[in-house]
Design an enzyme around this catalytic site. Structure first.
Site, PDB file in Angstrom:
ATOM      1  N   PHE A  57       0.857  -1.095  -0.118  1.00 43.76           N
ATOM      2  CA  PHE A  57      -0.067   0.012  -0.087  1.00 43.76           C
ATOM      3  C   PHE A  57       0.940   1.242  -0.111  1.00 43.76           C
ATOM      4  CE2 PHE A  57      -2.364   3.274   2.300  1.00 43.76           C
ATOM      5  CZ  PHE A  57      -3.686   2.941   1.580  1.00 43.76           C
ATOM      6  N   ASN A 153      -3.429   1.517  10.620  1.00 45.88           N
ATOM      7  CA  ASN A 153      -4.414   2.213   9.395  1.00 45.88           C
ATOM      8  C   ASN A 153      -4.823   1.043   8.665  1.00 45.88           C
ATOM      9  OD1 ASN A 153      -5.218   3.412   7.023  1.00 45.88           O
ATOM     10  ND2 ASN A 153      -3.433   3.917   6.192  1.00 45.88           N
ATOM     11  N   PRO A 154      -5.865   0.320   8.979  1.00 44.69           N
ATOM     12  CA  PRO A 154      -6.308  -0.879   8.771  1.00 44.69           C
ATOM     13  C   PRO A 154      -7.124  -0.850   7.313  1.00 44.69           C
ATOM     14  CG  PRO A 154      -8.006  -0.207  10.129  1.00 44.69           C
ATOM     15  CD  PRO A 154      -6.976   0.996  10.066  1.00 44.69           C
TER      16      PRO A 154
HETATM   17  C1  LIG Z   1      -4.378   0.407   4.674  1.00 46.94           C
HETATM   18  S1  LIG Z   1      -2.900  -0.360   4.506  1.00 46.94           S
HETATM   19  C2  LIG Z   1      -1.805   0.472   5.738  1.00 46.94           C
HETATM   20  C3  LIG Z   1      -0.393   0.271   5.547  1.00 46.94           C
HETATM   21  C4  LIG Z   1       0.266   1.400   6.323  1.00 46.94           C
HETATM   22  N1  LIG Z   1       0.094   1.338   7.830  1.00 46.94           N
HETATM   23  C5  LIG Z   1       0.091   2.762   5.763  1.00 46.94           C
HETATM   24  O1  LIG Z   1      -0.566   3.566   6.661  1.00 46.94           O
HETATM   25  O2  LIG Z   1       0.417   3.199   4.940  1.00 46.94           O
HETATM   26  C6  LIG Z   1      -3.522  -1.787   5.553  1.00 46.94           C
HETATM   27  C7  LIG Z   1      -2.329  -2.939   5.652  1.00 46.94           C
HETATM   28  O3  LIG Z   1      -2.583  -3.866   6.583  1.00 46.94           O
HETATM   29  C8  LIG Z   1      -2.350  -5.187   6.059  1.00 46.94           C
HETATM   30  N2  LIG Z   1      -3.321  -6.267   6.848  1.00 46.94           N
HETATM   31  C9  LIG Z   1      -4.716  -6.437   6.211  1.00 46.94           C
HETATM   32  N3  LIG Z   1      -5.153  -7.286   7.338  1.00 46.94           N
HETATM   33  C10 LIG Z   1      -4.511  -7.823   8.250  1.00 46.94           C
HETATM   34  C11 LIG Z   1      -4.318  -8.582   9.333  1.00 46.94           C
HETATM   35  N4  LIG Z   1      -5.379  -9.027   9.659  1.00 46.94           N
HETATM   36  N5  LIG Z   1      -3.216  -8.395  10.160  1.00 46.94           N
HETATM   37  C12 LIG Z   1      -2.248  -7.679   9.855  1.00 46.94           C
HETATM   38  N6  LIG Z   1      -2.109  -6.899   8.470  1.00 46.94           N
HETATM   39  C13 LIG Z   1      -3.274  -6.921   7.923  1.00 46.94           C
HETATM   40  C14 LIG Z   1      -2.608  -5.181   4.660  1.00 46.94           C
HETATM   41  O4  LIG Z   1      -1.589  -6.213   3.991  1.00 46.94           O
HETATM   42  C15 LIG Z   1      -1.868  -3.563   4.420  1.00 46.94           C
HETATM   43  O5  LIG Z   1      -0.530  -3.844   4.410  1.00 46.94           O
END
Ligand SMILES: C[S@@+](CC[C@H](N)C(=O)[O-])C[C@H]1O[C@@H](n2cnc3c(N)ncnc32)[C@H](O)[C@@H]1O
Length: 251
Positions: A57, A153-154
């Protein structure tokens, strides 16, 4: 490409044909709606420059405000956790801007973990990368009850949302979409954060601008107090904050 700083571009009288061909190729990629950050291979975020590309992302400027809030509530040497870390933008910023901090970065997707590990090694090697599910009780269980600050940031975009090609075709789906209403992961992340935090410790979690009431309600349902929603520079609801109740007699 031309070997001169940006400020000298206007003074160049000739451009070698090979440079013109290379530039033309880059312009065609951008015209095809490939994100500029993928073309350049990097994205700035607060005081760090992150490597990015397919599989991770692209960090957004809105998220910089979540970090700013987190740094304001954290003490001088916080134990901090970045859940859903992606490129590591949040974790690396906290580590860079709070030199006494200890920071853990949790990420689940193998493709994102490649970029996260690369950015940590190049930027702040003391950030600890943890491969795991941010909602699973086993993730960082040894830290339960001791963390000062959780930032997250999910993926929170509703599945039916129509997105620009830069996002729809280049950000990984698992980084963007959070189920039918975008909220699928939030209760699990709230629960995990509550257990990780020490009494009085804070959670800040980014959300979609349609979720300014629903995400705070989910934090309250998970036991958080002092819950508030914060707006971004465009005055849109952008992230919710709350803390694990302090012990009686403590602030
Ligand atoms: C919206 S991106 C945010 C990335 C970063 N924190 C940013 O703000 O640029 C959400 C991230 O959560 C990860 N992700 C999704 N579900 C997850 C889970 N259950 N546990 C850990 N990571 C997860 C995704 O792979 C992605 O990298």
């Amino acid at each position: 490409m031309l070997g001169v700083p940006r400020t000298r571009l206007l003074t160049i009288s000739t451009v070698h044909p090979s440079a013109a061909v290379a530039l033309d190729r880059l312009i065609k990629r951008r015209a095809g709606r490939e994100p500029l950050q993928h073309i350049l291979g990097r994205a700035p975020f607060r005081h760090v420059m992150l490597s990015v590309g397919p599989g991770v992302f692209i960090p957004r400027p809105e998220t910089e405000q979540l970090v700013e809030w987190g740094l304001a509530v954290a003490g001088p040497a916080p134990l901090a956790v970045d859940l859903c870390s992606g490129s590591g933008a949040i974790a690396l910023s906290v580590a860079r801007e709070r030199s006494g901090s200890t920071v853990y970065a949790v990420e689940q997707a193998p493709s994102a973990l490649v970029w996260l590990r690369r950015n940590v090694a190049a930027t702040e090697p003391r950030v600890v990368v943890v491969e795991g599910d941010a909602t699973a009780p086993a993730t960082l269980a040894t830290l339960d009850g001791s963390v000062d600050l959780v930032l997250c940031n999910p993926p929170y975009v509703p599945a039916s949302a129509r997105l620009e090609p830069e996002v729809a075709e280049h950000d990984p789906a698992e980084a963007v979409f959070g189920g039918p209403d975008g909220l699928a992961l939030i209760p699990g992340i709230a629960r995990r954060s509550f257990d990780l935090l020490r009494p009085g410790g804070w959670l800040g979690i980014e959300h979609d601008d349609t979720q300014g009431s629903s995400v705070p309600a989910l934090l309250r349902a998970a036991g958080f107090v002092d819950v508030e929603d914060r707006r971004d520079l465009a005055d849109r609801p952008r992230f919710a904050v709350g803390r694990r109740p302090p012990l009686p007699g403590r602030s």
